[in-house]
Design a protein around this motif. Sequence first.
Motif, PDB file in Angstrom:
ATOM      1  N   VAL A 172      -3.472   3.300  -2.537  1.00 20.63           N
ATOM      2  CA  VAL A 172      -3.365   2.357  -3.644  1.00 20.63           C
ATOM      3  C   VAL A 172      -2.595   1.096  -3.258  1.00 20.63           C
ATOM      4  N   ASP A 173      -2.793   0.069  -4.099  1.00 22.64           N
ATOM      5  CA  ASP A 173      -1.937  -1.121  -4.089  1.00 22.64           C
ATOM      6  C   ASP A 173      -1.009  -1.013  -5.288  1.00 22.64           C
ATOM      7  N   LEU A 174       0.313  -1.212  -5.060  1.00 19.78           N
ATOM      8  CA  LEU A 174       1.254  -1.116  -6.168  1.00 19.78           C
ATOM      9  C   LEU A 174       2.499  -1.966  -5.886  1.00 19.78           C
ATOM     10  N   ASN A 175       3.318  -2.103  -6.903  1.00 18.70           N
ATOM     11  CA  ASN A 175       4.615  -2.747  -6.759  1.00 18.70           C
ATOM     12  C   ASN A 175       5.560  -1.746  -6.091  1.00 18.70           C
ATOM     13  N   PRO A 176       6.041  -2.026  -4.878  1.00 15.63           N
ATOM     14  CA  PRO A 176       6.848  -1.032  -4.166  1.00 15.63           C
ATOM     15  C   PRO A 176       8.116  -0.640  -4.924  1.00 15.63           C
ATOM     16  N   ASN A 177       8.590  -1.515  -5.789  1.00 15.70           N
ATOM     17  CA  ASN A 177       9.806  -1.192  -6.542  1.00 15.70           C
ATOM     18  C   ASN A 177       9.557  -0.125  -7.614  1.00 15.70           C
ATOM     19  N   ARG A 178       8.289   0.152  -7.890  1.00 16.33           N
ATOM     20  CA  ARG A 178       7.964   1.137  -8.919  1.00 16.33           C
ATOM     21  C   ARG A 178       7.558   2.482  -8.322  1.00 16.33           C
ATOM     22  N   TYR A 216       0.957   2.310 -14.695  1.00 12.01           N
ATOM     23  CA  TYR A 216       1.775   1.435 -13.841  1.00 12.01           C
ATOM     24  C   TYR A 216       0.941   0.335 -13.191  1.00 12.01           C
ATOM     25  N   ASN A 217      -0.288   0.111 -13.712  1.00 17.21           N
ATOM     26  CA  ASN A 217      -1.170  -0.951 -13.191  1.00 17.21           C
ATOM     27  C   ASN A 217      -1.449  -0.806 -11.695  1.00 17.21           C
ATOM     28  N   VAL A 218      -1.595   0.428 -11.269  1.00 11.81           N
ATOM     29  CA  VAL A 218      -1.899   0.687  -9.860  1.00 11.81           C
ATOM     30  C   VAL A 218      -3.372   0.371  -9.588  1.00 11.81           C
ATOM     31  N   GLU A 219      -3.655  -0.304  -8.457  1.00 12.65           N
ATOM     32  CA  GLU A 219      -5.033  -0.601  -8.049  1.00 12.65           C
ATOM     33  C   GLU A 219      -5.474   0.415  -6.996  1.00 12.65           C
ATOM     34  N   LEU A 220      -6.663   0.987  -7.192  1.00 11.33           N
ATOM     35  CA  LEU A 220      -7.199   1.970  -6.253  1.00 11.33           C
ATOM     36  C   LEU A 220      -7.912   1.276  -5.096  1.00 11.33           C
ATOM     37  N   ASN A 241       0.825  -1.212   0.000  1.00  5.26           N
ATOM     38  CA  ASN A 241       0.000   0.000   0.000  1.00  5.26           C
ATOM     39  C   ASN A 241       0.854   1.255   0.000  1.00  5.26           C
ATOM     40  N   ALA A 242       0.312   2.310  -0.604  1.00  3.67           N
ATOM     41  CA  ALA A 242       0.980   3.611  -0.618  1.00  3.67           C
ATOM     42  C   ALA A 242      -0.078   4.702  -0.689  1.00  3.67           C
ATOM     43  N   VAL A 243       0.318   5.888  -0.260  1.00  3.60           N
ATOM     44  CA  VAL A 243      -0.532   7.071  -0.387  1.00  3.60           C
ATOM     45  C   VAL A 243       0.157   8.027  -1.349  1.00  3.60           C
ATOM     46  N   ILE A 244      -0.546   8.405  -2.401  1.00  7.39           N
ATOM     47  CA  ILE A 244       0.001   9.299  -3.422  1.00  7.39           C
ATOM     48  C   ILE A 244      -0.896  10.530  -3.497  1.00  7.39           C
ATOM     49  N   THR A 245      -0.284  11.705  -3.417  1.00 14.81           N
ATOM     50  CA  THR A 245      -1.050  12.952  -3.336  1.00 14.81           C
ATOM     51  C   THR A 245      -0.510  13.987  -4.310  1.00 14.81           C
ATOM     52  N   GLU A 284       4.359   7.911  -0.722  1.00 20.72           N
ATOM     53  CA  GLU A 284       5.034   7.168   0.342  1.00 20.72           C
ATOM     54  C   GLU A 284       4.274   5.886   0.655  1.00 20.72           C
ATOM     55  N   LEU A 285       5.032   4.862   1.027  1.00 16.25           N
ATOM     56  CA  LEU A 285       4.418   3.604   1.428  1.00 16.25           C
ATOM     57  C   LEU A 285       3.681   3.793   2.744  1.00 16.25           C
TER      58      LEU A 285
END
Length: 390
Positions: free
Chosen positions: A49-55, A27-31, A3-7, A77-78
Motif C-alpha cells: 500500500v501507499d500510506l502516510n508513514p506517521n499513521r 485511513y485513506n490507504v491506497e492499494l 509504501n508498506a506491507v500489511i498482512t 512494516e514500511l
Amino acid sequence: MTNAVITTTGPDKPGVSAAFFRVLGSYNVELVDVEQALFSGRISLSAYVDLNPNRLEDIEQGLRNTLSIYQQQISAELSDALPRSRSTHAVVVMGRPLTASHLSSVAQELANFNVNIDRIRGLSQEPVTALDLSVTVPGEEESLRKALAALSAQLGIDIAVESAGLSRRSRRLICFDCDSTLITGEVIEMLAAHAGKEAEVAAVTERAMRGELDFEHSLRERVATLAGLPASVIDETAASLTLTPGVRTTIRTLKNLGYRVAVVSGGFIQVLEGLAKELDLDYVRANTLEIEDGKLTGRVIGKVVDRQAKEDFLREFAADAGISMSRTIAVGDGANDIDMITAAGLGIAFNAKPALREVADAQVNHPYMDEILQILGIPSDDVVRAEDAE
C-alpha cells in the motif's frame, strides 16, 4: 506517502477480508498490490500500500482491534521493495511420493543458480503430488535445465521447466507418439505375437527405440515377419489396445481448452482408426499395412512414418491449425521422436529412452499421462470441476 506491507493471518472466516479493507479505507490507504491465499482452513492476506508513514502504528492497532474477534495476527512494516516479482519461469515438481527432502533438494539447486522462488502452489495430490514454483531466473536457463534433469534422475521425481507468462498459456496443438506413449504396448509386437515372432520383433524394436538401428529398415524387417497372417489379426489387436492411464482425461481437458490433438505413429493406421475416432483426435498419421486376398503381405504401403516424417507432420498440423511451432507440444518416448520433440515449442519425454530424454524440455517418468496437465500448470481441482460440470 510511502509504501508498506500489511498482512493478516489466522483462521479463515467470512468477513475477514471485508474488515481488513474497511480499516485500511478508514485511513485513506491506497492499494498497490494484494494477494490472498487460503490453506488448510487458514487465511493469509497481504496488501502492498501507499500510506502516510506517521499513521502506520495507528493502522496496525486499528487492525488488531477490529480483527481480534477473528483471531487474526497482524504485521505492518514500511517497505521500499517492489510489491512482487514478475517470475520468468515455472518449475513443476512431481512425485509419488513427493517429500520435504525432495523439495529441499530442488530449492537448493535453484539457489545454486541464484534463482529466486517467488511463489509455490499445489497442483495435484493424485495420481502424483505436483507443486508449481514460480521462479525468477537471472541468466540463461540451459545449464539450469540440465542440472534439474540430473537431479530429477537422482531423486526419482519429475521436474519440468517452462517459461512463464503468455507462452505457457498460449499453446494450442499437442502431438502424441502412440506406442508406449498413448497406449501401453507396441502394436507391431502385438501383431507379431500372432505369428509366434513376438520376442524376435521386440528385440529389434528395442534397438530401434534406442536409436541403434535405422527406423525404416527395422520397421520393414519386423513387418516382414507378419507375412501370411489373416487380416483379422488387425481387428483383434485393435480391440486389445490399452490406453496409458490419464490419456482420456488429458485429451478431454486439452480439447475443452481449445487444443487440437494429433497422433503420429510408427505403427499402423488400420489398428489406430477406431481409437482415433473414440478419442476424437483431430489428426492421425501412421504406416499402412499391405493386404492382399485377406492376408498381410509383410510389406507397408507408401512412405514410412519415420523420425523426419514425424516432425514434418507436426509442422503440417501446425500450419493447418494456423499456429506457430512455438505453440505446439510433442510427447514421445523413443529416438524416432527426437526431431518432433526438438521442433515443438514444448517437447516432453514420456518414460523415454536416454537419447530422447537428453533433448526434451521436460520429462515424465511416472506412468500417468495427466502429468502433462500439471506441467502446463493446470490444477487437478480445475480438471475435476470441469469433468463434473460436463
